[in-house]
Design a protein around this motif. Structure first.
Motif, PDB file in Angstrom:
ATOM      1  N   ASN A   1      54.139  39.321  20.342  1.00  0.00           N
ATOM      2  CA  ASN A   1      53.028  38.786  21.190  1.00  0.00           C
ATOM      3  C   ASN A   1      52.366  40.108  21.750  1.00  0.00           C
ATOM      4  O   ASN A   1      53.052  40.920  22.037  1.00  0.00           O
TER       5      ASN A   1
ATOM      6  N   GLU B   1      65.589  47.486  13.631  1.00  0.00           N
ATOM      7  CA  GLU B   1      65.638  47.546  14.884  1.00  0.00           C
ATOM      8  C   GLU B   1      65.808  48.786  15.693  1.00  0.00           C
ATOM      9  O   GLU B   1      65.540  49.984  15.005  1.00  0.00           O
TER      10      GLU B   1
ATOM     11  N   GLN C   1      66.481  37.388  19.439  1.00  0.00           N
ATOM     12  CA  GLN C   1      66.497  35.926  19.499  1.00  0.00           C
ATOM     13  C   GLN C   1      66.010  35.287  18.235  1.00  0.00           C
ATOM     14  O   GLN C   1      66.437  34.308  17.836  1.00  0.00           O
TER      15      GLN C   1
END
Ligand code: NAD
Ligand code: LMR
Length: 327
Positions: free
Chosen positions: A131, A42, A15
């Motif tokens: 993160n 990816e 996203q």
């Protein structure tokens, strides 16, 4: 038009990727005279979705898009890249802290650091968004012994922009009226958004707000904004995160304005008595592609305690991932 530069983006079908790629390709990050070749990474199962994104990128016919490489091979993704935005990682869900992702996401950043070490431009500018961003940046850096450690940075610019927005709303000013905002430390709920050096239309920000609002409203709102977005949207921030990533890289490439600074997560050199090596949010000025920590700021006891708390968390995170560092 200048000669094209190569920009890697990982997690390109996610996203944030969807909000980020079109802006990089349109010239928002490096300028309207700087063509880019996008290198999109990816995982294998996401390659069909990535192909769809590539089709859409091509369909935009952007003047500044000079090529697209889409791959699941790290060595191809980072070959000769000048910029790398490491976004691909698992986002947190409701009730999780970002550091709960360390085990899952830490393993991604070691191999990526090694591939950057082996293939990227020697002065590659790396921004870690995935993160927990600061410690993931450290893991990547510690697997790239041949690159300057300063090539690796983490994103606290979203926190910086959130702080600008909160202060602008409180004071009735526009975000562009605010200078010298600072985010110290970790991109986590221990971060310290510091208003002591900020100005609003040239006036000291702390003279325009009261201490109760600062402590009980402003600081927790900025610290908890990521969680509030997850609660409201059912998914973590994406467009604002992409926009902050663009801001971070544009500042790094093009510099800070006279009389202002930006917040960047960078390797500590011990400034402000922060443990050397941890990737810590600092106020920086940038010139000719090099960032410099703003020195000599007065730090009161209130700020010191908060700067130390977020530093302690970063030292603990570092201790928990040292097994992922190259020997
Ligand atoms: P997402 O799940 O929508 O997309 C992540 C993408 O990464 C997926 O397409 C996935 O296939 C891909 N991916 C996973 N492992 C990969 C690997 N090893 N190599 C390449 N690609 C890989 O997630 P998102 O919402 O785009 O968020 C991505 C990360 O950014 C999360 O960790 C999120 O917490 C973080 N984030 C950070 C900030 C910040 O301010 N630093 C802000 C928002 C989100
Ligand atoms: C954010 O700050 O919005 C991101 O880091 C996502 C999260 O997990 O909070």
């Amino acid at each position: 038009m200048k000669a094209p530069v190569r920009v890697a983006v990982t997690g390109a079908a996610g996203q944030i990727g969807y909000a980020l790629l079109f802006r990089i390709a349109a010239g928002d990050m490096l300028g309207p005279d700087q063509p880019v070749i996008l290198h999109l990474l990816e995982i294998t199962p996401a390659l069909p979705a990535l192909q769809g994104v590539v089709m859409e990128l091509n369909d935009c016919a952007f003047p500044t898009l000079a090529g697209v490489v889409a791959t699941d091979d790290l060595n191809v993704a980072f070959k000769d890249v000048d910029y790398a935005l490491l976004v691909g990682a698992r986002p947190r869900g409701p009730g999780m802290e970002r550091k709960d992702l360390l085990e899952a996401n830490g393993a991604i950043f070691g191999p990526q650091g090694k591939a950057l070490n082996d293939h990227a431009s020697r002065d590659v500018k790396v921004l870690v968004v995935g993160n927990p961003a600061n410690t993931n940046a450290l893991i990547a850096q510690q697997n790239a012994p041949d690159l300057d450690p300063g090539c690796f940075t983490a994103m606290v610019r979203l926190d910086h922009n959130r702080a600008l927005s909160q202060l602008a709303e409180k004071t009735g000013a526009h975000t562009t009226d605010i200078k010298k905002m600072t985010i110290w430390g970790n991109h986590s709920s221990t971060q310290y958004p510091d208003l002591h050096h900020a100005t609003v239309n040239g006036k000291a920000a702390m003279s325009l707000v009261d201490q109760t609002w600062y402590e009980a409203d402003f600081i927790p709102t900025v610290q908890q904004r990521g969680a509030a977005i997850i609660k409201a949207r059912g998914a973590s921030s994406a467009a604002s995160a992409a926009s902050a990533a663009i801001d971070h890289m544009r500042t790094w490439a093009q510099g800070t304005a006279e009389g202002d600074w930006a917040s960047m997560g960078i390797p500590s050199d011990g400034s402000y008595d922060i443990a050397p090596g941890v990737i810590y949010g600092y106020p920086v000025t940038v010139k000719d592609g090099k960032y410099t920590i703003v020195q000599g700021l007065a730090i009161n006891a209130f700020s010191r305690a908060r700067m130390d708390a977020t530093e302690k968390e970063l030292r603990e995170e570092r201790a928990g991932v040292e097994h992922l560092f190259a020997k």
